[in-house]
Each structure stands twice: as C-alpha cells, then as structure tokens.
Design a protein around this motif. Structure first.
Motif, PDB file in Angstrom:
ATOM      1  N   ARG A   1       1.010  -1.045  -0.070  1.00  0.00           N
ATOM      2  CA  ARG A   1      -0.152  -0.018   0.239  1.00  0.00           C
ATOM      3  C   ARG A   1       0.866   1.286   0.010  1.00  0.00           C
ATOM      4  O   ARG A   1       2.038   1.334   0.459  1.00  0.00           O
ATOM      5  N   GLU A   2       0.300   2.336  -0.517  1.00  0.00           N
ATOM      6  CA  GLU A   2       1.099   3.630  -0.825  1.00  0.00           C
ATOM      7  C   GLU A   2       0.963   4.158   0.589  1.00  0.00           C
ATOM      8  O   GLU A   2       1.907   5.152   0.854  1.00  0.00           O
ATOM      9  N   ASP A   3      -0.180   4.159   1.132  1.00  0.00           N
ATOM     10  CA  ASP A   3      -0.332   4.937   2.449  1.00  0.00           C
ATOM     11  C   ASP A   3      -0.150   4.094   3.461  1.00  0.00           C
ATOM     12  O   ASP A   3      -0.512   3.337   3.878  1.00  0.00           O
ATOM     13  N   TYR A   4       0.777   4.781   4.544  1.00  0.00           N
ATOM     14  CA  TYR A   4       1.338   4.199   5.556  1.00  0.00           C
ATOM     15  C   TYR A   4       1.862   5.242   6.633  1.00  0.00           C
ATOM     16  O   TYR A   4       2.168   6.117   6.371  1.00  0.00           O
ATOM     17  N   ALA A   5       1.943   4.679   7.660  1.00  0.00           N
ATOM     18  CA  ALA A   5       2.346   5.521   8.938  1.00  0.00           C
ATOM     19  C   ALA A   5       3.833   4.682   9.308  1.00  0.00           C
ATOM     20  O   ALA A   5       3.723   3.626   9.571  1.00  0.00           O
ATOM     21  N   ILE A   6       4.739   5.467   9.632  1.00  0.00           N
ATOM     22  CA  ILE A   6       5.937   5.192  10.157  1.00  0.00           C
ATOM     23  C   ILE A   6       6.294   5.745  11.700  1.00  0.00           C
ATOM     24  O   ILE A   6       5.998   6.931  11.673  1.00  0.00           O
ATOM     25  N   GLY A   7       6.390   4.871  12.642  1.00  0.00           N
ATOM     26  CA  GLY A   7       6.486   5.349  14.060  1.00  0.00           C
ATOM     27  C   GLY A   7       7.941   5.248  14.441  1.00  0.00           C
ATOM     28  O   GLY A   7       8.677   4.134  13.880  1.00  0.00           O
ATOM     29  N   TRP A   8       8.411   5.949  15.219  1.00  0.00           N
ATOM     30  CA  TRP A   8       9.699   5.710  16.008  1.00  0.00           C
ATOM     31  C   TRP A   8       9.548   5.563  17.483  1.00  0.00           C
ATOM     32  O   TRP A   8       8.797   6.477  17.963  1.00  0.00           O
ATOM     33  N   PHE A   9      10.075   4.570  17.979  1.00  0.00           N
ATOM     34  CA  PHE A   9       9.919   4.507  19.407  1.00  0.00           C
ATOM     35  C   PHE A   9      11.414   4.043  20.073  1.00  0.00           C
ATOM     36  O   PHE A   9      12.215   3.712  19.273  1.00  0.00           O
ATOM     37  N   ARG A  10      11.544   4.544  21.331  1.00  0.00           N
ATOM     38  CA  ARG A  10      12.860   3.958  21.870  1.00  0.00           C
ATOM     39  C   ARG A  10      12.494   3.258  23.209  1.00  0.00           C
ATOM     40  O   ARG A  10      11.674   3.325  23.812  1.00  0.00           O
ATOM     41  N   LEU A  11      13.679   2.553  23.603  1.00  0.00           N
ATOM     42  CA  LEU A  11      13.461   1.642  24.893  1.00  0.00           C
ATOM     43  C   LEU A  11      14.738   2.214  25.443  1.00  0.00           C
ATOM     44  O   LEU A  11      15.934   1.553  24.924  1.00  0.00           O
ATOM     45  N   ALA A  12      14.736   2.665  26.708  1.00  0.00           N
ATOM     46  CA  ALA A  12      15.786   2.734  27.485  1.00  0.00           C
ATOM     47  C   ALA A  12      16.001   1.791  28.445  1.00  0.00           C
ATOM     48  O   ALA A  12      14.822   1.151  29.006  1.00  0.00           O
ATOM     49  N   PRO A  13      17.203   1.358  29.257  1.00  0.00           N
ATOM     50  CA  PRO A  13      17.135   0.460  30.394  1.00  0.00           C
ATOM     51  C   PRO A  13      16.193   1.134  31.515  1.00  0.00           C
ATOM     52  O   PRO A  13      16.379   2.393  31.825  1.00  0.00           O
ATOM     53  N   GLY A  14      15.513   0.054  31.777  1.00  0.00           N
ATOM     54  CA  GLY A  14      14.656   0.569  33.164  1.00  0.00           C
ATOM     55  C   GLY A  14      13.507   1.323  32.855  1.00  0.00           C
ATOM     56  O   GLY A  14      12.930   1.416  33.586  1.00  0.00           O
ATOM     57  N   LYS A  15      13.393   1.394  31.580  1.00  0.00           N
ATOM     58  CA  LYS A  15      12.129   2.380  31.114  1.00  0.00           C
ATOM     59  C   LYS A  15      11.183   1.579  30.288  1.00  0.00           C
ATOM     60  O   LYS A  15      11.556   0.579  29.511  1.00  0.00           O
ATOM     61  N   GLU A  16       9.915   2.172  29.984  1.00  0.00           N
ATOM     62  CA  GLU A  16       8.974   1.430  29.279  1.00  0.00           C
ATOM     63  C   GLU A  16       9.336   2.036  27.889  1.00  0.00           C
ATOM     64  O   GLU A  16       9.900   3.221  27.609  1.00  0.00           O
ATOM     65  N   ARG A  17       8.560   1.134  26.936  1.00  0.00           N
ATOM     66  CA  ARG A  17       8.972   1.808  25.567  1.00  0.00           C
ATOM     67  C   ARG A  17       8.136   3.115  25.399  1.00  0.00           C
ATOM     68  O   ARG A  17       7.176   3.296  25.724  1.00  0.00           O
ATOM     69  N   GLU A  18       8.706   4.064  24.670  1.00  0.00           N
ATOM     70  CA  GLU A  18       8.265   5.450  24.556  1.00  0.00           C
ATOM     71  C   GLU A  18       8.226   5.687  23.068  1.00  0.00           C
ATOM     72  O   GLU A  18       9.089   5.616  22.230  1.00  0.00           O
ATOM     73  N   TRP A  19       7.141   6.156  22.757  1.00  0.00           N
ATOM     74  CA  TRP A  19       6.876   6.910  21.420  1.00  0.00           C
ATOM     75  C   TRP A  19       7.481   7.972  21.361  1.00  0.00           C
ATOM     76  O   TRP A  19       7.566   9.084  22.179  1.00  0.00           O
ATOM     77  N   VAL A  20       8.352   8.284  20.136  1.00  0.00           N
ATOM     78  CA  VAL A  20       9.261   9.369  19.883  1.00  0.00           C
ATOM     79  C   VAL A  20       8.565  10.094  18.476  1.00  0.00           C
ATOM     80  O   VAL A  20       8.631  11.605  18.857  1.00  0.00           O
ATOM     81  N   SER A  21       8.232   9.634  17.698  1.00  0.00           N
ATOM     82  CA  SER A  21       7.853  10.659  16.307  1.00  0.00           C
ATOM     83  C   SER A  21       7.082   9.629  15.481  1.00  0.00           C
ATOM     84  O   SER A  21       7.110   8.441  15.578  1.00  0.00           O
ATOM     85  N   CYS A  22       6.209  10.170  14.520  1.00  0.00           N
ATOM     86  CA  CYS A  22       5.478   9.551  13.563  1.00  0.00           C
ATOM     87  C   CYS A  22       5.460  10.252  12.413  1.00  0.00           C
ATOM     88  O   CYS A  22       5.535  11.482  12.456  1.00  0.00           O
ATOM     89  N   LEU A  23       5.234   9.588  11.180  1.00  0.00           N
ATOM     90  CA  LEU A  23       5.076  10.249   9.858  1.00  0.00           C
ATOM     91  C   LEU A  23       4.129   9.805   9.222  1.00  0.00           C
ATOM     92  O   LEU A  23       4.059   8.279   9.183  1.00  0.00           O
ATOM     93  N   SER A  24       3.360  10.200   8.467  1.00  0.00           N
ATOM     94  CA  SER A  24       2.274   9.761   7.427  1.00  0.00           C
ATOM     95  C   SER A  24       2.843  10.006   5.977  1.00  0.00           C
ATOM     96  O   SER A  24       3.498  10.853   5.502  1.00  0.00           O
ATOM     97  N   SER A  25       2.963   8.747   5.248  1.00  0.00           N
ATOM     98  CA  SER A  25       3.675   8.659   4.179  1.00  0.00           C
ATOM     99  C   SER A  25       3.024   9.579   2.863  1.00  0.00           C
ATOM    100  O   SER A  25       3.366   9.914   2.023  1.00  0.00           O
ATOM    101  N   SER A  26       1.552   9.580   3.218  1.00  0.00           N
ATOM    102  CA  SER A  26       0.698  10.201   2.138  1.00  0.00           C
ATOM    103  C   SER A  26       0.907  11.824   2.107  1.00  0.00           C
ATOM    104  O   SER A  26       0.931  12.482   0.993  1.00  0.00           O
ATOM    105  N   ASP A  27       1.172  12.137   3.197  1.00  0.00           N
ATOM    106  CA  ASP A  27       1.295  13.765   2.997  1.00  0.00           C
ATOM    107  C   ASP A  27       2.212  14.436   3.666  1.00  0.00           C
ATOM    108  O   ASP A  27       2.395  15.751   3.835  1.00  0.00           O
TER     109      ASP A  27
END
Length: 125
Positions: free
Chosen positions: A28-54
């Motif tokens: 599919r041409e339309d998708y979202a990409i997300g960036w997440f990070r995981l630091a020691p002793g911490k929960e996974r954290e959302w950092v950024s996202c991008l929509s491919s369509s626009d």
C-alpha cells in the motif's frame, strides 16, 4: 514487510545523529511510520510518527524542537534527524509501520503492525 533501522551510534551531548528506516514489501502507498525508543529500566516510549501520504509528522513533547521526521518516498526510507541530543535520549530506537489512511499518524505502539530491529543510540554527557 520489512523495516531496517540504522544510523545509531555514540555521540556526545549536544551532538546530532540521523536515523534511517528502510521500508520494503509494503503493497500500500499510504502508511504511517513510527519511531519508538527503549531505554534501560524504562518502558517503550513513542518518539515520532510520519504519514507517507502527506508527510505529516508528530513528535513527543520530550523531543519536539530537537528531532524531526522526514521521508524520501523514492527511496522508501524514513528519517529521524536528532539534534541537541541529551543523555536521556539514550536507548534502542525502533521503527514500525502500519497501513494508514486518514489524518495524523499513529502514536501508540499497539497501532503498529510491523517492527524493525532496533538501532542503539548512546549519548554521553
């Protein structure tokens, strides 16, 4: 669908890195990409996202103004430019993808269907 994140490394506080996420196999041409990070002793954290369509991007409060997401659709690659890095930015960074139609982009990890391997970012003080 395969995602490959790369570009991590060791950098001093105040420095910059650019992470890349190569996306392949998406029918599919339309998708979202997300960036997440995981630091020691911490929960996974959302950092950024991008929509491919626009090219819409959104960033977490902790990185807004320092990180910027972008994409090169011709290369099927999404980037995360990280400036003014801080030691608390240290962690393993993952990119994830999901088919996406509509406004905005996905900010929750459970919304994403495909995940790449992580790339380690270490920021020294």
């Amino acid at each position: 669908v395969q995602l490959q994140a790369y570009g991590g490394g060791l950098v001093q506080a105040g420095g910059s890195l650019r992470l890349s996420c190569a996306v392949s196999g998406f029918t599919r041409e339309d998708y979202a990409i997300g960036w997440f990070r995981l630091a020691p002793g911490k929960e996974r954290e959302w950092v950024s996202c991008l929509s491919s369509s626009d090219g819409y991007t959104e960033h977490a409060d902790s990185v807004r103004g320092r990180f910027r997401g972008s994409s090169d659709n011709a290369k099927n690659t999404v980037y995360l430019q990280m400036n003014s890095l801080k030691p608390e930015d240290t962690g393993v960074y993952y990119c994830a993808a999901v088919a996406w139609i509509g406004t905005g982009c996905a900010v929750r990890s459970y919304e994403y269907e495909y995940w790449g391997q992580g790339t380690l970012v270490t920021v020294s003080s």
